[in-house]
Design an enzyme around this catalytic site. Sequence first.
Site, short mmCIF file in Angstrom:
data_model
loop_
_atom_site.label_atom_id
_atom_site.label_comp_id
_atom_site.label_asym_id
_atom_site.label_seq_id
_atom_site.Cartn_x
_atom_site.Cartn_y
_atom_site.Cartn_z
N LEU A 518 9.21 -39.09 -18.93
CA LEU A 518 10.25 -38.20 -19.46
C LEU A 518 9.63 -36.99 -20.13
O LEU A 518 10.24 -35.93 -20.21
CB LEU A 518 11.10 -38.93 -20.49
CG LEU A 518 11.94 -40.12 -20.00
CD1 LEU A 518 12.50 -40.87 -21.20
CD2 LEU A 518 13.06 -39.62 -19.13
N GLY A 519 8.44 -37.17 -20.65
CA GLY A 519 7.83 -36.07 -21.37
C GLY A 519 6.41 -36.44 -21.77
O GLY A 519 6.01 -37.60 -21.73
N VAL A 520 5.66 -35.43 -22.15
CA VAL A 520 4.29 -35.65 -22.57
C VAL A 520 4.11 -34.97 -23.91
O VAL A 520 4.56 -33.84 -24.10
CB VAL A 520 3.30 -34.99 -21.56
CG1 VAL A 520 1.88 -35.35 -21.92
CG2 VAL A 520 3.64 -35.42 -20.16
N GLY A 521 3.52 -35.64 -24.85
CA GLY A 521 3.29 -35.03 -26.15
C GLY A 521 1.88 -35.30 -26.61
O GLY A 521 1.09 -35.94 -25.90
N ASP A 636 9.89 -31.00 -38.31
CA ASP A 636 9.86 -30.35 -37.00
C ASP A 636 11.27 -30.31 -36.40
O ASP A 636 11.50 -30.76 -35.29
CB ASP A 636 8.88 -31.06 -36.07
CG ASP A 636 8.43 -30.17 -34.92
OD1 ASP A 636 8.66 -28.94 -35.00
OD2 ASP A 636 7.86 -30.69 -33.96
#
Length: 850
Positions: A518-521, A636
């Site tokens: 779904l995403g990369v962080g 954030d």
Amino acid sequence: MGYSNGILLICILCVSSMPCIVYASFNPQDIIFIDCGGNKTLILDDGRVFEPESGNPHVTLSSHNHNAVSVLDEILVSKSNHSILYSSAQVFRETSSYSISTKQIGRHWIRLHFYPIENPRFDLKSTVFSVVANGITLLHGFSFSKVGKVSRLVKEYVVEVNGSSSKKLVLTLSPWNGLVAFINAIEVVSVPNGQFPSTNIMAVPLGPGIQIPGHVAFETMYRINIGGPNITPKNDTLWRTWEPDRAFLVNAASARNVTANPLSIKYPDGVSVDIAPNWVYATAQEMADANVLNQKFNISWAFEVENGFSYLIRLHFCDIVSAALNRLVFNVYINQLSALDSFDISSRTMELSAAYFIDFVTNVSMGSDRILVQIGPPMLRDLPSNAILNGLEIMKMSNSRDSLDGYLSGEYYTDSKSPGGKKKWMLLAICSSSAGFVVFVLLSAAFYLYLPRIHQKKTNPHSSSSTWLPLPTHVGLSDSKISIDSSASTAHSLGLGRIFAFLDISEATNNFDKNLVLGVGGFGMVYRGVLDTGSVVAVKRGNPCSQQGLTEFRTEIEMLSKMRHRHLVSLIGYCEELSEMILVYEFMAGGPLRKHLYGSDFPPLTWKQRLEICIGAAKGLHYLHTGAAETIIHRDVKTTNILLDENLIAKVADFGLSKLGPTLDQTHVSTAVKGSFGYLDPDYYRRQQLTEKSDVYSFGVVLLEVLCARPAINPSLPREQVNIAEWAMNFQKKGRLEKIIDRNLVGHVNVESLRKFGETAEKCLLEYGVERPTMGDVLWNLEYALQLQEASIQFTASAANSANYISDIPEWMPQIEIGDGDGHDQTISDQESDTTSSAVFSELDDPRGR
Ligand SMILES: *[C@@H]1O[C@H](CO)[C@@H](O)[C@H](O)[C@H]1NC(C)=O
Ligand SMILES: *[C@@H]1O[C@H](CO)[C@@H](O)[C@H](O)[C@H]1NC(C)=O
Ligand SMILES: *[C@@H]1O[C@H](CO)[C@@H](O)[C@H](O)[C@H]1NC(C)=O
Ligand SMILES: *[C@@H]1O[C@H](CO)[C@@H](O)[C@H](O)[C@H]1NC(C)=O
Ligand SMILES: *[C@@H]1O[C@H](CO)[C@@H](O)[C@H](O)[C@H]1NC(C)=O
Ligand SMILES: *[C@@H]1O[C@H](CO)[C@@H](O)[C@H](O)[C@H]1NC(C)=O
Ligand SMILES: *[C@@H]1O[C@H](CO)[C@@H](O)[C@H](O)[C@H]1NC(C)=O
């Protein structure tokens, strides 16, 4: 045999004529179209022929005091073939009846056309009247000024002509005291047998079958071609209109439209094009990313309705998505109650692409003002999940007082108090109370004073393509009314959440399948996964190279586990086997708020939805700041860290950077500056001292992004526009914020609501933290802005209301970056890159320095 003949007929017709709509199957006995106040026959391009009252053999008009009014507006006549209907009207100064003789007894469609023609003699726009047909109240205290922004209105009903009424439909128009009644056109078409059910209709909540006696009348509230285009009377054998569904989808991201060849649609026995044209069955919405994975979420549509009535809900299905029989099994819910459980269309039709419909009756009780229709996969099933819906009709049923309109009605309203002011365009109907009478007298007086110099604002009859009362889409799911928790959030236990075995997680994510990312962080990858319980979750897997130590990981789990709030994304559990650090969160089907604002093709959010999302996020932050034993500072806050669930409920996510706030003897926490460019509190940056007011600043930026639908920082713009906070505050200080709002909001935002919102954002963005409001204040102000918006929709009376809406075209359109780029708000402290377009879960930032 009728069945195969039917198909044959359809095939022949379709082969022989290219415009492949099957007209011929039903020949209504009664087709009566009256052009009220007209003086010649009008032929429309859809084949309808309207005759004036005079000389019409079917019609007798009982009235001694009526006047035809007409306009010869060039634009009206030339622009659309249909508008010619609205160039004349019949105006009545006393109660008058149309007596329409029919050949058939039984139910008939009645369509009433209203358009308040501007003319020097009568103020049709603000007059008030009632309409009764064969004893059924269709409209009570109707006034065009309450309708809102539409300029013309088509109301559709089904009313019985019974044997004892000697085959007559008597339509009575009654002007209210001293005023006039008017009508532009009337359609009467007999309803084919079997079109309306009478016995054993399924009830929701499930119970004994419902009987609907013949004298019960219906009013069409919504007729929707799900996943397809608008269908005009031209393409419908009974001259019905089918609206597209996008405006009613609670979360457009949950659905994907599919289209089949209309010629491939089969009509089995008992279903015909009179039930719905093939174009309705040939299009549908299915679950987004259907068949990819065992998904667990619903597609939801919300429809605003008047409470205190029963509704007939007809669902149209046609399996145009499956490759084989018995593959598509799903659940259907109406108002969150089960309507169909593990429903398999093909078990009813025995073939694919075959039309099928089912009726339900449900009561909408007081305190509710909407019907929620949901489809979703059943809980326990191994097949790829999907669910579809092709068409939907919602018809209001007349009550025991034979009324289809409001407060005349029976059992629900025994006292004269307005039940919540839900009716938007019929405020005047409270006249049974003395207060109502005073209002009425004042209105009449105003009307007479107004009469000598009638000079109305020019209205554009084409400003709305909607053919009946377009009730504002009600998708706001306020906290009290609805709490559809994602199934995932029910899975978590108290304490620190569930401890997962690595094997479970690996199974849930198909061994960390790349396709499920779904995403990369900075922290590592985020995957979508499905637990053994069937819950969909988001799985964050710590990168082994990540600098986050085990102690910090545990601290984080402890902190997150303590926070349970409707507006915070919940931690379901974690796994720390085999030196893995994995966090399991609830899955948010709607994805990040940003995707709903710009850079994607999601439909624009309404102002009300935006306010509700901001309120939700504010509640989440307020809870972080004040709800737990220690203040927690998010650090954030940005539009990618506010996630939406399938019902557009906002939840604050990603506490990777969160810090415990100052304790009582401290006023701040000093830390290395972290956060995202564009959202960063300048006070914090300068002083390196963190307080919860830094979140308030970032939230102010979020508010502007929501209002203007552009990124916080857009380096491709001219210097003074790059930073949204600077740019928008220039306009706010000049009192010209409306110039830069998202163009999709223009015309739909109440001035007062916008002013409140602008002031709130301005206060959040004040230079010094101490000057800024708390999240609690912000929340209060946003709720107030929402109330102002709602009040303006409900209570604005008369033509003046349009002045309260922002209707200017903005001078400058925010330049919108296309694509999923998140690149324009670089995080200072780390090298995050949330890349994937489906970044439902935003990155977990590198929590160094905690
Ligand atoms: C409506 O009918 C016309 C032909 O009469 C056809 O060309 C058109 O595609 C149809 N549109 C829809 C949406 O059904
Ligand atoms: C029909 O009405 C129009 C518009 O009022 C008028 O100009 C015209 O003369 C009328 N025709 C007849 C035959 O009455
Ligand atoms: C509408 O269009 C049809 C066919 O295109 C035409 O026969 C008819 O005269 C038109 N009606 C009006 C009122 O212009
Ligand atoms: C038939 O309709 C009339 C109103 O038009 C009503 O008064 C009458 O009671 C109805 N009769 C039956 C048998 O339903
Ligand atoms: C179907 O979906 C596509 C892509 O999301 C969209 O562009 C199109 O307008 C939709 N069609 C309808 C009829 O809603
Ligand atoms: C779908 O909606 C129904 C009723 O609102 C709810 O009971 C069910 O849990 C939902 N299903 C999923 C997978 O969220
Ligand atoms: C709706 O309410 C009416 C009156 O209370 C009742 O008779 C009827 O059975 C209810 N219908 C459903 C579907 O619950």
